[in-house]
Design a protein around this motif. Sequence first.
Motif, PDB file in Angstrom:
ATOM      1  N   PRO A  84     -10.692 -45.989  13.416  1.00  0.00           N
ATOM      2  CA  PRO A  84     -10.193 -44.496  13.411  1.00  0.00           C
ATOM      3  C   PRO A  84     -10.156 -43.875  12.050  1.00  0.00           C
ATOM      4  O   PRO A  84     -10.412 -44.940  10.891  1.00  0.00           O
ATOM      5  N   ALA A  85      -9.634 -42.957  11.681  1.00  0.00           N
ATOM      6  CA  ALA A  85      -9.665 -42.375  10.523  1.00  0.00           C
ATOM      7  C   ALA A  85     -10.828 -42.113   9.686  1.00  0.00           C
ATOM      8  O   ALA A  85     -10.718 -42.744   8.493  1.00  0.00           O
ATOM      9  N   LEU A  86     -11.901 -41.466  10.124  1.00  0.00           N
ATOM     10  CA  LEU A  86     -13.249 -41.660   9.481  1.00  0.00           C
ATOM     11  C   LEU A  86     -13.799 -40.386   8.757  1.00  0.00           C
ATOM     12  O   LEU A  86     -13.240 -39.182   9.141  1.00  0.00           O
ATOM     13  N   HIS A  87     -14.166 -40.382   7.502  1.00  0.00           N
ATOM     14  CA  HIS A  87     -14.899 -39.311   6.957  1.00  0.00           C
ATOM     15  C   HIS A  87     -16.478 -39.575   7.398  1.00  0.00           C
ATOM     16  O   HIS A  87     -17.215 -40.376   6.914  1.00  0.00           O
ATOM     17  N   ASP A 108      -9.538 -39.973  15.466  1.00  0.00           N
ATOM     18  CA  ASP A 108      -9.105 -39.232  14.170  1.00  0.00           C
ATOM     19  C   ASP A 108     -10.305 -39.198  13.072  1.00  0.00           C
ATOM     20  O   ASP A 108     -10.032 -39.802  12.081  1.00  0.00           O
ATOM     21  N   VAL A 109     -10.877 -38.182  13.338  1.00  0.00           N
ATOM     22  CA  VAL A 109     -11.876 -37.874  12.290  1.00  0.00           C
ATOM     23  C   VAL A 109     -11.338 -37.126  11.291  1.00  0.00           C
ATOM     24  O   VAL A 109     -10.468 -35.856  11.367  1.00  0.00           O
ATOM     25  N   VAL A 110     -11.354 -37.451  10.360  1.00  0.00           N
ATOM     26  CA  VAL A 110     -10.595 -36.792   8.981  1.00  0.00           C
ATOM     27  C   VAL A 110     -11.362 -35.609   8.474  1.00  0.00           C
ATOM     28  O   VAL A 110     -10.744 -34.451   8.161  1.00  0.00           O
ATOM     29  N   ALA A 111     -12.665 -35.783   8.323  1.00  0.00           N
ATOM     30  CA  ALA A 111     -13.698 -34.814   7.677  1.00  0.00           C
ATOM     31  C   ALA A 111     -15.066 -35.064   8.178  1.00  0.00           C
ATOM     32  O   ALA A 111     -15.278 -36.315   8.355  1.00  0.00           O
ATOM     33  N   TYR A 112     -15.580 -34.087   8.111  1.00  0.00           N
ATOM     34  CA  TYR A 112     -17.188 -34.189   8.600  1.00  0.00           C
ATOM     35  C   TYR A 112     -18.047 -33.374   7.317  1.00  0.00           C
ATOM     36  O   TYR A 112     -17.747 -32.227   7.003  1.00  0.00           O
ATOM     37  N   THR A 113     -19.069 -34.283   7.004  1.00  0.00           N
ATOM     38  CA  THR A 113     -19.764 -33.771   5.787  1.00  0.00           C
ATOM     39  C   THR A 113     -21.322 -33.819   6.453  1.00  0.00           C
ATOM     40  O   THR A 113     -21.818 -34.969   6.355  1.00  0.00           O
ATOM     41  N   PRO A 114     -21.919 -32.799   6.749  1.00  0.00           N
ATOM     42  CA  PRO A 114     -23.383 -32.743   7.208  1.00  0.00           C
ATOM     43  C   PRO A 114     -24.034 -32.489   5.951  1.00  0.00           C
ATOM     44  O   PRO A 114     -23.897 -31.597   4.877  1.00  0.00           O
ATOM     45  N   ILE A 115     -25.349 -33.346   5.830  1.00  0.00           N
ATOM     46  CA  ILE A 115     -26.235 -32.971   4.694  1.00  0.00           C
ATOM     47  C   ILE A 115     -27.305 -32.531   5.139  1.00  0.00           C
ATOM     48  O   ILE A 115     -27.968 -33.477   6.020  1.00  0.00           O
ATOM     49  N   GLU A 116     -27.995 -31.482   4.875  1.00  0.00           N
ATOM     50  CA  GLU A 116     -28.891 -30.677   5.637  1.00  0.00           C
ATOM     51  C   GLU A 116     -29.717 -29.844   4.605  1.00  0.00           C
ATOM     52  O   GLU A 116     -28.977 -29.096   3.948  1.00  0.00           O
ATOM     53  N   ILE A 117     -31.157 -29.998   4.594  1.00  0.00           N
ATOM     54  CA  ILE A 117     -31.885 -29.049   3.930  1.00  0.00           C
ATOM     55  C   ILE A 117     -31.995 -27.544   4.161  1.00  0.00           C
ATOM     56  O   ILE A 117     -32.373 -26.785   3.339  1.00  0.00           O
ATOM     57  N   SER A 118     -31.850 -27.455   5.600  1.00  0.00           N
ATOM     58  CA  SER A 118     -32.058 -25.798   5.825  1.00  0.00           C
ATOM     59  C   SER A 118     -30.610 -25.474   5.951  1.00  0.00           C
ATOM     60  O   SER A 118     -29.723 -25.548   6.807  1.00  0.00           O
ATOM     61  N   ARG A 119     -30.334 -24.265   4.983  1.00  0.00           N
ATOM     62  CA  ARG A 119     -29.065 -23.890   4.892  1.00  0.00           C
ATOM     63  C   ARG A 119     -28.631 -23.127   6.150  1.00  0.00           C
ATOM     64  O   ARG A 119     -27.460 -22.821   6.597  1.00  0.00           O
ATOM     65  N   ASP A 120     -29.506 -22.317   6.689  1.00  0.00           N
ATOM     66  CA  ASP A 120     -29.245 -21.443   7.893  1.00  0.00           C
ATOM     67  C   ASP A 120     -28.828 -22.316   9.071  1.00  0.00           C
ATOM     68  O   ASP A 120     -27.881 -22.326   9.907  1.00  0.00           O
ATOM     69  N   ALA A 121     -29.725 -23.430   9.275  1.00  0.00           N
ATOM     70  CA  ALA A 121     -29.264 -24.345  10.486  1.00  0.00           C
ATOM     71  C   ALA A 121     -27.818 -25.178   9.958  1.00  0.00           C
ATOM     72  O   ALA A 121     -27.338 -25.277  11.029  1.00  0.00           O
ATOM     73  N   LEU A 122     -27.835 -25.558   8.901  1.00  0.00           N
ATOM     74  CA  LEU A 122     -26.497 -26.125   8.379  1.00  0.00           C
ATOM     75  C   LEU A 122     -25.265 -25.284   8.987  1.00  0.00           C
ATOM     76  O   LEU A 122     -24.443 -25.767   9.374  1.00  0.00           O
ATOM     77  N   LEU A 123     -25.251 -24.069   8.415  1.00  0.00           N
ATOM     78  CA  LEU A 123     -24.343 -23.170   8.571  1.00  0.00           C
ATOM     79  C   LEU A 123     -23.993 -22.780   9.988  1.00  0.00           C
ATOM     80  O   LEU A 123     -22.762 -22.687  10.354  1.00  0.00           O
ATOM     81  N   GLY A 135      -9.195 -29.391  13.715  1.00  0.00           N
ATOM     82  CA  GLY A 135      -8.558 -30.306  13.214  1.00  0.00           C
ATOM     83  C   GLY A 135      -9.348 -31.216  12.024  1.00  0.00           C
ATOM     84  O   GLY A 135      -8.795 -31.899  11.447  1.00  0.00           O
ATOM     85  N   VAL A 136     -10.671 -31.174  12.240  1.00  0.00           N
ATOM     86  CA  VAL A 136     -11.545 -31.760  11.273  1.00  0.00           C
ATOM     87  C   VAL A 136     -12.014 -30.940  10.094  1.00  0.00           C
ATOM     88  O   VAL A 136     -12.610 -29.828  10.353  1.00  0.00           O
ATOM     89  N   GLU A 137     -11.759 -31.645   9.141  1.00  0.00           N
ATOM     90  CA  GLU A 137     -12.013 -30.381   7.832  1.00  0.00           C
ATOM     91  C   GLU A 137     -13.639 -30.669   7.579  1.00  0.00           C
ATOM     92  O   GLU A 137     -14.236 -31.660   7.646  1.00  0.00           O
ATOM     93  N   ARG A 156      -7.519 -34.700   3.036  1.00  0.00           N
ATOM     94  CA  ARG A 156      -6.575 -35.863   3.625  1.00  0.00           C
ATOM     95  C   ARG A 156      -7.406 -37.255   3.327  1.00  0.00           C
ATOM     96  O   ARG A 156      -8.723 -37.076   3.750  1.00  0.00           O
ATOM     97  N   GLU A 157      -6.913 -38.287   2.870  1.00  0.00           N
ATOM     98  CA  GLU A 157      -7.697 -39.462   2.540  1.00  0.00           C
ATOM     99  C   GLU A 157      -8.079 -40.146   3.918  1.00  0.00           C
ATOM    100  O   GLU A 157      -7.402 -40.439   4.903  1.00  0.00           O
ATOM    101  N   ALA A 158      -9.400 -40.661   3.863  1.00  0.00           N
ATOM    102  CA  ALA A 158     -10.052 -41.162   5.231  1.00  0.00           C
ATOM    103  C   ALA A 158      -9.876 -42.840   4.838  1.00  0.00           C
ATOM    104  O   ALA A 158      -9.874 -43.238   3.673  1.00  0.00           O
ATOM    105  N   ARG A 159      -9.807 -43.481   5.851  1.00  0.00           N
ATOM    106  CA  ARG A 159      -9.744 -44.960   5.783  1.00  0.00           C
ATOM    107  C   ARG A 159     -10.979 -45.416   5.176  1.00  0.00           C
ATOM    108  O   ARG A 159     -11.166 -46.415   4.458  1.00  0.00           O
ATOM    109  N   ARG A 160     -12.165 -44.984   5.860  1.00  0.00           N
ATOM    110  CA  ARG A 160     -13.465 -45.407   5.411  1.00  0.00           C
ATOM    111  C   ARG A 160     -14.308 -44.139   5.668  1.00  0.00           C
ATOM    112  O   ARG A 160     -13.958 -43.331   6.566  1.00  0.00           O
TER     113      ARG A 160
END
Length: 327
Positions: A84-87, A108-123, A135-137, A156-160
């Motif tokens: 649990p408690a993942l970024h 309990d996903v704390v945050a989600y960071t997608p890394i994507e080269i296409s700005r439109d697809a990312l947004l 509830g996910v940052e 919020r700090e993630a466990r890992r």
Amino acid sequence: MNLSTPATPVADLVDLQPSRERIAADVVAGLSAVPRRLPSKYFYDARGSELFERITHQPEYYLTGVEIALMEARMADIARAVGPALHVVEYGSGSGRKTGILLAGLDDVVAYTPIEISRDALLHSVERLEARFGGVEMLPVCADFTRPVQLPAPGREARRRLAFFPGSTLGNFERDEAVGLLRAMRDTVGTDGQALIGIDLDKDPEVIEAAYNDAAGVTAEFTLNLLARLNREIGSDFDLGQFRHRARYSQERRRIETFLVSQCAQRVHVGGQAFDFVAGEAMLVETSHKYTDADFAAMAGEAGWQVAQAWNDPKDWFGLRLLRSAS
């Protein structure tokens, strides 16, 4: 899929997309090589992302459907294995269809960071996910993930951290590049982090080859869109009518090799330089390696990972591998 830019940003965006000068330099370097090649990472402008989404719905393209079914069938096992408690940090987020399965299935996903080269697809991907997972940052980064990227810190700090790299994108890299990417991924998530990687498994060459030569011609259109993007963004003058898509499976190298083949003798201008093609000259634009368990385990080991868990679909066409630090 409508990929017009959202009226307002859906989340704080770190925008590190490649500059016009960077793209031009990469293209000139590729056209100067022998044999010629173009970087496949530039397939994914807004149009390219839309076309790739269409590819995933073609009957010959087994990869997406098989992987989604595998994730749905084994999501409870995956959640127990990663904890649990993942970024969650996704490399190449695309449409976010698989991401939705992952975020819904984890604890309990704390945050989600997608890394994507296409700005439109990312947004657009983040916009859809944010509406579903309030509830996910959401901390998107528009960048070339083959280069080092500084991740934003969640409130919020993630466990890992869990790196998520679905599909068969890892197979688009040469072996030393794939090892380098896996090593950089390990550095990003830390020694206590994990990675969930999708790998396309070696199988009947006819099944593989058909997936990259769909009868509707969507993959060919996707490949040629690379030239249209370069013409528009860096001022090159590729004649799209004089290049043809060709994808063949090399059993010796266990990979699909996709080319754009010049249909005549012609001259192309890029970045103030001229490049002469002869009729029939093939320009490599993408490779997609297919793995055995031994291949992938050896690559992961070189990058400092070990395979902790493995899940395959019933036909052994596609696999998900959970990696943990070997140290």
